[in-house]
Design a protein around this motif. Structure first.
Motif, PDB file in Angstrom:
ATOM      1  N   CYS A  48       0.811  -1.226   0.000  1.00 23.13           N
ATOM      2  CA  CYS A  48       0.000   0.000   0.000  1.00 23.13           C
ATOM      3  C   CYS A  48       0.844   1.275   0.000  1.00 23.13           C
ATOM      4  N   LYS A  49       1.917   1.267  -0.773  1.00 23.91           N
ATOM      5  CA  LYS A  49       2.830   2.410  -0.791  1.00 23.91           C
ATOM      6  C   LYS A  49       2.184   3.611  -1.480  1.00 23.91           C
ATOM      7  N   ILE A  50       2.296   4.750  -0.830  1.00 28.45           N
ATOM      8  CA  ILE A  50       1.817   6.021  -1.378  1.00 28.45           C
ATOM      9  C   ILE A  50       2.926   7.056  -1.209  1.00 28.45           C
ATOM     10  N   ARG A  51       2.739   8.197  -1.831  1.00 25.18           N
ATOM     11  CA  ARG A  51       3.666   9.324  -1.642  1.00 25.18           C
ATOM     12  C   ARG A  51       2.860  10.466  -1.036  1.00 25.18           C
ATOM     13  N   VAL A  52       3.333  10.991   0.077  1.00 28.52           N
ATOM     14  CA  VAL A  52       2.708  12.172   0.668  1.00 28.52           C
ATOM     15  C   VAL A  52       3.391  13.381   0.045  1.00 28.52           C
ATOM     16  N   VAL A  53       2.603  14.172  -0.687  1.00 23.33           N
ATOM     17  CA  VAL A  53       3.122  15.333  -1.404  1.00 23.33           C
ATOM     18  C   VAL A  53       3.140  16.550  -0.490  1.00 23.33           C
ATOM     19  N   ASP A  54       2.138  16.645   0.383  1.00 21.17           N
ATOM     20  CA  ASP A  54       2.048  17.802   1.269  1.00 21.17           C
ATOM     21  C   ASP A  54       1.314  17.411   2.538  1.00 21.17           C
ATOM     22  N   GLY A  55       1.763  17.943   3.661  1.00 21.99           N
ATOM     23  CA  GLY A  55       1.114  17.706   4.946  1.00 21.99           C
ATOM     24  C   GLY A  55       2.023  16.955   5.901  1.00 21.99           C
ATOM     25  N   GLU A  56       1.580  16.881   7.145  1.00 21.02           N
ATOM     26  CA  GLU A  56       2.363  16.237   8.192  1.00 21.02           C
ATOM     27  C   GLU A  56       1.648  14.991   8.684  1.00 21.02           C
ATOM     28  N   PHE A  57       2.438  13.985   9.042  1.00 22.84           N
ATOM     29  CA  PHE A  57       1.881  12.716   9.484  1.00 22.84           C
ATOM     30  C   PHE A  57       2.839  12.038  10.451  1.00 22.84           C
ATOM     31  N   GLU A  58       2.317  11.081  11.192  1.00 21.94           N
ATOM     32  CA  GLU A  58       3.104  10.214  12.056  1.00 21.94           C
ATOM     33  C   GLU A  58       3.206   8.864  11.379  1.00 21.94           C
ATOM     34  N   CYS A  59       4.343   8.212  11.539  1.00 22.36           N
ATOM     35  CA  CYS A  59       4.530   6.873  10.968  1.00 22.36           C
ATOM     36  C   CYS A  59       4.484   5.830  12.067  1.00 22.36           C
ATOM     37  N   GLY A  60       3.791   4.742  11.785  1.00 22.46           N
ATOM     38  CA  GLY A  60       3.896   3.549  12.607  1.00 22.46           C
ATOM     39  C   GLY A  60       5.062   2.730  12.079  1.00 22.46           C
ATOM     40  N   LYS A  61       5.274   1.573  12.655  1.00 17.39           N
ATOM     41  CA  LYS A  61       6.383   0.709  12.254  1.00 17.39           C
ATOM     42  C   LYS A  61       6.142   0.156  10.850  1.00 17.39           C
ATOM     43  N   MET A  62       7.141   0.314   9.964  1.00 15.58           N
ATOM     44  CA  MET A  62       7.078  -0.176   8.587  1.00 15.58           C
ATOM     45  C   MET A  62       8.331  -0.981   8.277  1.00 15.58           C
ATOM     46  N   SER A  63       8.210  -1.954   7.410  1.00 11.61           N
ATOM     47  CA  SER A  63       9.349  -2.752   6.979  1.00 11.61           C
ATOM     48  C   SER A  63      10.379  -1.866   6.280  1.00 11.61           C
ATOM     49  N   LYS A  64      11.599  -1.875   6.771  1.00 14.18           N
ATOM     50  CA  LYS A  64      12.666  -1.084   6.145  1.00 14.18           C
ATOM     51  C   LYS A  64      13.040  -1.639   4.778  1.00 14.18           C
ATOM     52  N   ALA A  65      12.713  -2.894   4.520  1.00  9.81           N
ATOM     53  CA  ALA A  65      12.973  -3.473   3.198  1.00  9.81           C
ATOM     54  C   ALA A  65      12.088  -2.811   2.147  1.00  9.81           C
ATOM     55  N   HIS A  66      10.887  -2.428   2.532  1.00 12.28           N
ATOM     56  CA  HIS A  66       9.948  -1.801   1.600  1.00 12.28           C
ATOM     57  C   HIS A  66       9.970  -0.282   1.682  1.00 12.28           C
ATOM     58  N   VAL A  67      10.293   0.235   2.861  1.00 15.16           N
ATOM     59  CA  VAL A  67      10.311   1.686   3.062  1.00 15.16           C
ATOM     60  C   VAL A  67      11.545   2.064   3.883  1.00 15.16           C
ATOM     61  N   PRO A  68      12.680   2.206   3.203  1.00 10.81           N
ATOM     62  CA  PRO A  68      13.882   2.624   3.929  1.00 10.81           C
ATOM     63  C   PRO A  68      13.754   4.076   4.400  1.00 10.81           C
ATOM     64  N   PRO A  69      14.550   4.467   5.386  1.00  7.63           N
ATOM     65  CA  PRO A  69      14.453   5.832   5.928  1.00  7.63           C
ATOM     66  C   PRO A  69      14.516   6.928   4.865  1.00  7.63           C
ATOM     67  N   GLU A  70      15.356   6.750   3.833  1.00  5.09           N
ATOM     68  CA  GLU A  70      15.447   7.782   2.794  1.00  5.09           C
ATOM     69  C   GLU A  70      14.151   7.895   1.990  1.00  5.09           C
ATOM     70  N   ALA A  71      13.399   6.817   1.864  1.00  2.00           N
ATOM     71  CA  ALA A  71      12.104   6.877   1.166  1.00  2.00           C
ATOM     72  C   ALA A  71      11.102   7.679   2.001  1.00  2.00           C
ATOM     73  N   ILE A  72      11.115   7.456   3.310  1.00  2.00           N
ATOM     74  CA  ILE A  72      10.212   8.202   4.200  1.00  2.00           C
ATOM     75  C   ILE A  72      10.498   9.697   4.101  1.00  2.00           C
ATOM     76  N   GLU A  73      11.781  10.059   4.039  1.00  2.00           N
ATOM     77  CA  GLU A  73      12.158  11.466   3.901  1.00  2.00           C
ATOM     78  C   GLU A  73      11.613  12.077   2.616  1.00  2.00           C
ATOM     79  N   GLN A  74      11.427  11.256   1.581  1.00  2.79           N
ATOM     80  CA  GLN A  74      10.877  11.728   0.311  1.00  2.79           C
ATOM     81  C   GLN A  74       9.353  11.597   0.262  1.00  2.79           C
ATOM     82  N   GLY A  75       8.745  11.172   1.391  1.00  3.08           N
ATOM     83  CA  GLY A  75       7.291  11.077   1.472  1.00  3.08           C
ATOM     84  C   GLY A  75       6.721   9.755   1.025  1.00  3.08           C
ATOM     85  N   GLU A  76       7.568   8.772   0.679  1.00  6.67           N
ATOM     86  CA  GLU A  76       7.074   7.455   0.286  1.00  6.67           C
ATOM     87  C   GLU A  76       6.878   6.613   1.534  1.00  6.67           C
ATOM     88  N   VAL A  77       5.616   6.262   1.785  1.00 10.51           N
ATOM     89  CA  VAL A  77       5.244   5.567   3.011  1.00 10.51           C
ATOM     90  C   VAL A  77       4.152   4.540   2.706  1.00 10.51           C
TER      91      VAL A  77
END
Length: 111
Positions: A48-77
């Motif tokens: 269920c990967k999406i990209r957050v283009v604008d706005g603020e959110f909190e993240c729950g625990k996600m697999s780093k294999a699918h969503v590495p920290p650098e992806a989260i920084e780019q809004g891919e969650v």
């Protein structure tokens, strides 16, 4: 916002409300919207990967294999593991971008 946060899908132009403390995926499902494939709903499969283009959110625990920290920084969650803190603008990533095979792909066994 007292009644929740407005989530706008930039891909389709659809908007829906997500209650405080509710995941974006859960809000989508409650309104019958199908933006992304759904898998485990717990942050482990990456479907269920999406990209957050604008706005603020909190993240729950996600697999780093699918969503590495650098992806989260780019809004891919993962939609199943993000909880809006403000109104959000999102893009639903096509399955091939989200790391999944295209649904129209045909697999053939090699002999």
């Amino acid at each position: 916002m007292a009644n929740g946060f407005q989530i706008t899908n930039r891909t389709t132009g659809q908007s829906f409300t997500c209650c405080e403390g509710q995941s974006v995926l859960k809000a989508m499902e409650q309104r019958g919207l199908k933006c992304v494939p759904v898998g485990c709903r717990g942050g482990g499969c990456g479907y269920c990967k999406i990209r957050v283009v604008d706005g603020e959110f909190e993240c729950g625990k996600m697999s780093k294999a699918h969503v590495p920290p650098e992806a989260i920084e780019q809004g891919e969650v993962l939609a199943c593991r993000i909880y809006p803190l403000t109104d959000l603008i999102i893009e639903c990533l096509p399955p091939t971008v989200a790391g999944l095979p295209n649904r129209q792909t045909k697999t053939t066994a090699l002999r």
